[in-house]
Scaffold this motif. Sequence first.
Motif, PDB file in Angstrom:
ATOM      1  N   PHE A  85      64.893  18.544  29.713  1.00 38.54           N
ATOM      2  CA  PHE A  85      63.819  17.570  29.863  1.00 38.54           C
ATOM      3  C   PHE A  85      63.140  17.335  28.516  1.00 38.54           C
ATOM      4  N   ASP A  86      62.884  16.078  28.192  1.00 41.82           N
ATOM      5  CA  ASP A  86      62.275  15.676  26.922  1.00 41.82           C
ATOM      6  C   ASP A  86      61.092  14.771  27.239  1.00 41.82           C
ATOM      7  N   LEU A  87      59.874  15.266  27.032  1.00 41.83           N
ATOM      8  CA  LEU A  87      58.685  14.507  27.392  1.00 41.83           C
ATOM      9  C   LEU A  87      58.557  13.213  26.602  1.00 41.83           C
ATOM     10  N   VAL A  88      58.860  13.245  25.312  1.00 43.06           N
ATOM     11  CA  VAL A  88      58.740  12.028  24.501  1.00 43.06           C
ATOM     12  C   VAL A  88      59.718  10.971  25.013  1.00 43.06           C
ATOM     13  N   ASN A  89      60.896  11.405  25.435  1.00 45.61           N
ATOM     14  CA  ASN A  89      61.850  10.465  26.023  1.00 45.61           C
ATOM     15  C   ASN A  89      61.278   9.853  27.295  1.00 45.61           C
ATOM     16  N   MET A  90      60.644  10.662  28.140  1.00 40.05           N
ATOM     17  CA  MET A  90      60.038  10.132  29.358  1.00 40.05           C
ATOM     18  C   MET A  90      58.928   9.130  29.031  1.00 40.05           C
ATOM     19  N   LYS A  91      58.098   9.452  28.047  1.00 41.48           N
ATOM     20  CA  LYS A  91      57.055   8.508  27.625  1.00 41.48           C
ATOM     21  C   LYS A  91      57.683   7.178  27.185  1.00 41.48           C
ATOM     22  N   SER A  92      58.769   7.281  26.425  1.00 44.35           N
ATOM     23  CA  SER A  92      59.433   6.081  25.915  1.00 44.35           C
ATOM     24  C   SER A  92      59.969   5.221  27.058  1.00 44.35           C
ATOM     25  N   ILE A  93      60.505   5.890  28.078  1.00 39.02           N
ATOM     26  CA  ILE A  93      61.038   5.159  29.226  1.00 39.02           C
ATOM     27  C   ILE A  93      59.925   4.402  29.942  1.00 39.02           C
ATOM     28  N   PHE A  94      58.842   5.104  30.232  1.00 34.45           N
ATOM     29  CA  PHE A  94      57.712   4.435  30.886  1.00 34.45           C
ATOM     30  C   PHE A  94      57.239   3.234  30.063  1.00 34.45           C
ATOM     31  N   LYS A  95      57.153   3.431  28.741  1.00 34.81           N
ATOM     32  CA  LYS A  95      56.618   2.363  27.889  1.00 34.81           C
ATOM     33  C   LYS A  95      57.540   1.150  27.845  1.00 34.81           C
ATOM     34  N   LYS A  96      58.816   1.364  27.671  1.00 35.98           N
ATOM     35  CA  LYS A  96      59.709   0.210  27.532  1.00 35.98           C
ATOM     36  C   LYS A  96      59.759  -0.611  28.815  1.00 35.98           C
ATOM     37  N   TRP A  97      59.637   0.057  29.960  1.00 33.33           N
ATOM     38  CA  TRP A  97      59.627  -0.685  31.220  1.00 33.33           C
ATOM     39  C   TRP A  97      58.299  -1.408  31.437  1.00 33.33           C
ATOM     40  N   ARG A  98      57.194  -0.776  31.058  1.00 34.63           N
ATOM     41  CA  ARG A  98      55.894  -1.475  31.147  1.00 34.63           C
ATOM     42  C   ARG A  98      55.920  -2.736  30.301  1.00 34.63           C
ATOM     43  N   ASP A  99      56.399  -2.582  29.068  1.00 39.25           N
ATOM     44  CA  ASP A  99      56.430  -3.728  28.151  1.00 39.25           C
ATOM     45  C   ASP A  99      57.367  -4.823  28.671  1.00 39.25           C
ATOM     46  N   ALA A 100      58.454  -4.424  29.298  1.00 40.53           N
ATOM     47  CA  ALA A 100      59.460  -5.396  29.735  1.00 40.53           C
ATOM     48  C   ALA A 100      58.960  -6.288  30.863  1.00 40.53           C
ATOM     49  N   VAL A 101      58.120  -5.750  31.748  1.00 41.05           N
ATOM     50  CA  VAL A 101      57.722  -6.538  32.923  1.00 41.05           C
ATOM     51  C   VAL A 101      56.244  -6.911  32.896  1.00 41.05           C
ATOM     52  N   HIS A 102      55.573  -6.649  31.790  1.00 47.76           N
ATOM     53  CA  HIS A 102      54.125  -6.861  31.720  1.00 47.76           C
ATOM     54  C   HIS A 102      53.763  -8.291  32.119  1.00 47.76           C
ATOM     55  N   GLU A 103      52.946  -8.409  33.159  1.00 50.86           N
ATOM     56  CA  GLU A 103      52.422  -9.691  33.671  1.00 50.86           C
ATOM     57  C   GLU A 103      53.517 -10.643  34.149  1.00 50.86           C
ATOM     58  N   LYS A 104      54.769 -10.182  34.227  1.00 53.47           N
ATOM     59  CA  LYS A 104      55.847 -11.067  34.669  1.00 53.47           C
ATOM     60  C   LYS A 104      56.492 -10.584  35.961  1.00 53.47           C
ATOM     61  N   GLY A 105      56.331  -9.323  36.267  1.00 50.50           N
ATOM     62  CA  GLY A 105      56.976  -8.774  37.450  1.00 50.50           C
ATOM     63  C   GLY A 105      56.321  -7.473  37.849  1.00 50.50           C
ATOM     64  N   TRP A 106      56.892  -6.816  38.837  1.00 43.80           N
ATOM     65  CA  TRP A 106      56.265  -5.606  39.381  1.00 43.80           C
ATOM     66  C   TRP A 106      57.309  -4.547  39.636  1.00 43.80           C
ATOM     67  N   LEU A 107      56.976  -3.301  39.277  1.00 34.60           N
ATOM     68  CA  LEU A 107      57.878  -2.174  39.465  1.00 34.60           C
ATOM     69  C   LEU A 107      57.386  -1.244  40.560  1.00 34.60           C
ATOM     70  N   ALA A 108      58.308  -0.550  41.177  1.00 33.80           N
ATOM     71  CA  ALA A 108      57.975   0.598  42.000  1.00 33.80           C
ATOM     72  C   ALA A 108      58.081   1.839  41.122  1.00 33.80           C
ATOM     73  N   ASN A 109      57.247   2.792  41.380  1.00 35.27           N
ATOM     74  CA  ASN A 109      57.128   3.979  40.549  1.00 35.27           C
ATOM     75  C   ASN A 109      57.633   5.187  41.340  1.00 35.27           C
TER      76      ASN A 109
END
Length: 555
Positions: A299-323
């Motif tokens: 497990f790599d915490l920085v990798n997990m942070k990066s995953i959350f961030k890239k998905w937030r940025d990708a759908v920001h104000e354009k779509g919705w994700l399930a978590n």
Amino acid sequence: MELSWFKKGTIYQIYPRSFNDSNDDGIGDLRGIIDKLDYLQSLHVDILWLSPIFSSPNDDNGYDISDYCSIMPEFGSMEDFDELLQKTHDKGMRLILDLVANHCSDEHNWFKEAKKSKDNPYRDYFHWKKPEDDGGPPNNWKSFFGGSAWEYDTKSEEYYLHLFTKKQPDLNWENPKVREEIYNAMRFWLDKGVDGFRMDVIPLISKREGYPDAPDVGFRKIIEDVYANGPRLHEYLKEMNEKVVRHYDAFSLAEGVGINHENAGLYIDYDRRELDMLYHFDILECTIVNGKFEETSPFDLVNMKSIFKKWRDAVHEKGWLANAMGNHDFARMTSRFGDDKQYWAESAKMLFIMQSTQNGTLNIYQGDEIGMTNIVLESVDEVRDVQSLNFYNENSKTKKLSQESALEMINREGRDNARTPVQWNDEINGGFSLGEPWLKTNPNYVNINVRKQNNDPDSILNFYRNLLQIRKENDVFVYGDFKELGFNNSSIYVYKKVLKKEQIIVILNFEGTEGYFEIKENLTEAIVLINNYNKYKIEGDIIHLEPYQGLIFKV
């Protein structure tokens, strides 16, 4: 139509076979769910998602459907379902079903007819191809569960496609009759009052013309570039929305296998009117290098942070994700990302703080609210999951691993970990059933169970309840803009969320040791909304953290 009720709502996934057995035959059922509706309401969840309840021979535990408009007899009757739906609604909750539209069962009448002759009207409901000149399968595609994705039919001397088990033939969505069959099944349940669908492996329904060979790359990449995101996929999703979903107060949730953050907008961009939201696999697979059982990484915490961030940025104000941090296809969240031994309760609570404050509709998998953990299966005879069994049997032929090592991998990553019966009390089989359960109950039910935690104010269960209630009362949890603090810190995760005048700061220690973080925000007058310890310490700009401590400050 952009709905808001599913955005702020919390989804609770029920795997019916393992949830609660009302008639003591060892298999969970619909009446067992009805019996636990008060419990589910007490969790403050809003939407119940049922894994498949349709008629099925259970080669893949219901994900092989033989009749889309009837109930699996093991689970009960249509009358039981109607009662469950009505009582769920009466308690202010909604209910969604698991739509399996990429494939059906080989025991479905469609496939039985298709096998009779090449000119049968159902033949084109499936993908049939002639053998190669050497008699082999039409291409090199592999099943998700191991082995070839093609099965030979001796009567017609042709192969049919199955991306999963050979008893799960893929449906041919090129045929408009197939699409209308699925749409009619959806209407059947929506007309009853069902509130939507979670759509199983929906990115796979459009196949590439000519069935080209898969390149020699990792299986993840093959899924993305060969099996998923086919040429007519978005045409089909638009049609499904236009003909079915938009005519109801319902929503669609896609299982995002094969979808990446770069093409996610094609599925959930509001203006495209295809799907309402999806959950991706990048978090769920962040410790899996190239497909389950093949290779894992720490497990790599920085990798997990990066995953959350890239998905937030990708759908920001354009779509919705399930978590989602866990579901029926992955090992237990606390065992994977926390410490299921020394800091079991602390890490389970900390992980839920993180999950409940990430953007998107929150998904909870049954049993996570009491910190259920992975199980140790002592021999292959105790394994029930078809994917794990196929892996073990293939390995027995290739002998790449010892039998002990293969079983160890199954115990670490196998799907049975998430499917053990829910642990209701410390009585026989954890209160799940008086009969022998279809899958072994985790022996730790004596210490980890609902009854033990129900009246303990410090339990994981009551922590979930408390945090879910706080989340309902604070929109910033769901809609707040996200700002990372100390992004490259490999052991501590800190972020701020802001919505108008609301602001929270989340601080999470992912280590089993004490830690500290320099925080520039003024927390002296902040309110502690949640803390998985009964203490915290701030000295100047430094906050000191206990092992796996998690806090939410309201500034």
